[in-house]
Design a protein around this motif. Structure first.
Motif, PDB file in Angstrom:
ATOM      1  N   TYR A  13      36.788   0.254 -32.310  1.00 45.70           N
ATOM      2  CA  TYR A  13      37.183  -0.717 -31.280  1.00 45.70           C
ATOM      3  C   TYR A  13      37.081  -2.139 -31.822  1.00 45.70           C
ATOM      4  N   SER A  16      39.823  -2.789 -34.456  1.00 43.25           N
ATOM      5  CA  SER A  16      41.130  -2.972 -33.817  1.00 43.25           C
ATOM      6  C   SER A  16      41.244  -4.362 -33.217  1.00 43.25           C
ATOM      7  N   PHE A  17      40.161  -4.806 -32.563  1.00 44.40           N
ATOM      8  CA  PHE A  17      40.128  -6.139 -31.970  1.00 44.40           C
ATOM      9  C   PHE A  17      40.248  -7.213 -33.055  1.00 44.40           C
ATOM     10  N   ALA A  48      39.491   1.069 -38.424  1.00 43.18           N
ATOM     11  CA  ALA A  48      39.846   1.417 -37.050  1.00 43.18           C
ATOM     12  C   ALA A  48      40.287   2.874 -36.941  1.00 43.18           C
ATOM     13  N   SER A 392      42.476  -5.001 -28.383  1.00 46.98           N
ATOM     14  CA  SER A 392      42.096  -3.677 -28.895  1.00 46.98           C
ATOM     15  C   SER A 392      43.269  -2.704 -28.843  1.00 46.98           C
ATOM     16  N   ARG A 396      45.135  -0.795 -31.976  1.00 45.44           N
ATOM     17  CA  ARG A 396      45.311   0.656 -32.074  1.00 45.44           C
ATOM     18  C   ARG A 396      46.790   1.031 -32.180  1.00 45.44           C
TER      19      ARG A 396
END
Length: 622
Positions: A13, A16-17, A48, A392, A396
């Motif tokens: 997470y 991804s952020f 990620a 996020s 992804r």
């Protein structure tokens, strides 16, 4: 989930952020040198994907091993990135071509983690292609004929793979520099609710028609897919609404799923964004974006027209009536707000693009304008949770294309470093000297086969370096050759056996994927002919200096050909068609689109008039 899995999930997470935050901030405040920019984005992407937990029923021992492998993937990604970033200046200035032991360890670990991450993102098909490319680099000197190349040492293989010629090459650069910003724009449209407007508009435009639910799927996919960039994701987003609606109206599950899968390819070829394909093509070829966008308009219109005609004829053949409970979708305040935001954001995007600003800057500003305007109204304002989700979720959603394009760099390196691409180009060129059609079919087959199981951007980038130069040597201009390859890369999403859009549609339609894939190919049949059409009839691909008179002459001919092709395929045109009538219509349509001559026009016109005469006779006796 074990504690290790939970830790990796949290790390996923965060990565991804940070991936999106890194891309946005470097676009605003200035990029790092290319290797640092691309290496950092790739490292965050690998971290990620390593933490994305997939539940399964395997034994706990196997699950523990998988968790440990994912943990090692993170360590390998961070370690190779840290070393390469720290040492890059020294390597570039003093050790390129003469790597030391630590360099080779970095290259080996970095290449392995990229292959493993691509496997987690895209599965075995891409992994097999990557391993085959590495094996070809190592053992191609033992192969005969065009496959032979001079021997490569292990050191050379590792250096070629983990360099700007391979993993950090043009494929990864296109994703980091262009694609990810438009993924953020797509996520912003979804979270503000503007994305839902596409379905609402499609329902309003097709309300009351017996093929309305199927037309809804086509229109919604054309709108949504243009910014989405992924046919399977398009199916998932719009298919949950359109496929049940088509089944409820009377279409079979296979036909409903086939329409949605075929329609989800529309957005990839639909200006202005073309699933970011236009920007990648511009980046690779140097052709201005505006030129690509204008050239793509007519082919997209032809393809959409063919799909809408197919579903209308099928609805007529099956005597489907409009849904009695078809909702009127009143023009509510929320829809008005969403439409205003859509016009504002896309207007900003197009204005900036048409005035010469870079695609990335234009997409970033359009996203900022959208989010800023959405925050004014309570119906579209993002909550704190939505803001976190935008970063996020965008991260992804970027992983598949980011990691697959990084891995495709290995394939491109193998093709270019060994000279195989040049040899294949020569073979295609030699074939095309006497038979251009055979060369085009071979290039189309390369695009479809190599594109199976990959995002459109990755499949286009992999094939264009193989087949593109050969087509251009045969006299096909650069834009036409690139559009030719791009279209077939798009259509690879519905061609069996690996048809990602089809599998997504089959899960919603609850039907057999292979049967659905065959139906989807039949529905999209005209789309497979279109690229051949504009190669033989260049005015159909509008470019600077195009012959306007010829274009006006070709347009009605192409539309008639699409009509008769579609009717022959469905077996219906005002009434059910017999087999002989379908064959005659098909032959007439084929003669209309072959390299034009007076004789082909006369024969085609005669065949089509014959069918119309038969229709008239049937009507008089009916």
């Amino acid at each position: 989930m074990s504690k290790l899995d939970k830790s990796l999930s949290y790390l996923s997470y965060i990565a991804s952020f940070l991936l999106i935050l890194f891309i946005v901030l470097t676009q605003i405040f200035g990029r790092f040198p290319s290797q640092v920019q691309y290496g950092t984005a790739l490292m965050l992407g690998i971290v990620a994907i390593a933490g994305q937990y997939k539940s399964n029923s395997r034994q706990s021992s196997s699950t523990t091993i998988a968790s440990m492998l994912n943990f090692l993937l993170v360590i390998g990604a961070v370690g190779s990135w840290a070393y390469f970033t720290h040492q890059y200046d020294v390597i570039a200035n003093f050790r390129e071509g003469l790597p030391n032991t630590l360099d080779l360890w970095c290259y080996a670990i970095g290449t392995i983690v990229v292959i493993r991450a691509a496997h987690r993102a895209e599965g075995w098909l891409l992994t097999i292609v990557l391993l085959a490319s590495m094996a070809y680099l190592a053992f191609g000197h033992l192969l005969p004929g065009i496959f032979y190349h001079r021997p490569f040492s292990v050191e050379r293989i590792l250096e070629v793979s983990y360099s700007y010629r391979g993993i950090f090459g043009v494929a990864l650069a296109s994703v980091v520099d262009i694609v990810i910003i438009f993924v953020v724009l797509g996520t912003a449209l979804r979270l503000t609710g503007v994305g839902e407007l596409f379905n609402d508009l499609a329902l309003i435009l097709t309300r009351g028609r017996r093929s309305g639910p199927a037309q809804t799927a086509i229109i919604a996919s054309a709108f949504f897919g243009s910014i989405n960039g992924s046919a399977p994701a398009n199916v998932a987003a719009t298919g949950v609404l359109t496929i049940p609606m088509m089944k409820r109206s009377g279409f079979s599950a296979r036909f409903a799923g086939g329409v949605e899968a075929s329609a989800s390819c529309v957005g990839q070829i639909m200006p202005p964004v073309m699933g970011v394909g236009a920007f990648i093509m511009s980046d690779v070829t140097g052709i201005p974006y505006v030129t690509i966008m204008i050239a793509a308009i007519l082919p997209a219109v032809f393809y959409i027209f063919s799909l809408m005609l197919i579903v209308a004829l099928e609805a007529g053949r099956m005597k489907i009536e409009p849904l009695s409970d078809d909702s009127s979708s009143a023009w509510t305040r929320v829809m008005k707000l969403r439409s205003g935001l859509l016009v504002l954001s896309f207007g900003t995007l197009l204005t900036l693009l048409l005035t010469g600003f870079p695609a990335t800057f234009s997409g970033l500003v359009a996203t900022g304008v959208l989010l800023g305007a959405a925050s004014i109204f309570s119906e579209t304002r993002l909550s704190r949770k939505d803001w976190l989700a935008m970063f996020s979720d965008s991260g992804r959603d970027s992983l598949s294309v980011l990691l697959s394009c990084a891995a495709i760099g290995i394939v491109i390196a193998a093709i270019s470093s060994t000279g195989f691409g040049v040899k294949l180009n020569q073979e295609i060129t030699a074939l095309g000297e006497g038979y251009l059609l055979l060369a085009l079919l071979l290039a189309a087959a390369c695009s479809i086969v190599l594109g199976m199981g990959l995002p459109t951007a990755a499949s286009y980038l992999m094939v264009i370096f193989v087949a593109g130069p050969a087509l251009m040597e045969l006299g096909v201009d650069k834009l036409t050759a690139n559009m030719f390859v791009f279209y077939y890369a798009v259509l690879s999403a519905i061609t069996p056996p690996v048809a990602l859009a089809v599998f997504a549609a089959a899960a919603i339609a609850k039907t057999n994927p292979m049967g659905l894939a065959i139906t989807a190919v039949r529905i999209a049949a005209v789309g497979f002919i279109l690229p051949l059409l504009w190669v033989y009839h260049p005015p159909l691909l509008v470019k600077p200096g195009s012959d306007v008179v010829a274009l006006i002459w070709y347009l009605p001919i192409v539309l008639i050909a699409i009509i008769v092709f579609s009717a022959s395929q469905i077996g219906y045109l005002f009434r059910p068609l017999r087999l002989l009538e379908r064959l005659v219509l098909f032959a007439g349509g084929a003669l209309l689109i072959v390299p034009l001559s007076s004789l082909s026009f006369i024969v085609a016109g005669g065949l089509i008039l014959l069918i119309l005469f038969i229709f008239k006779g049937k009507a008089q006796h009916g």
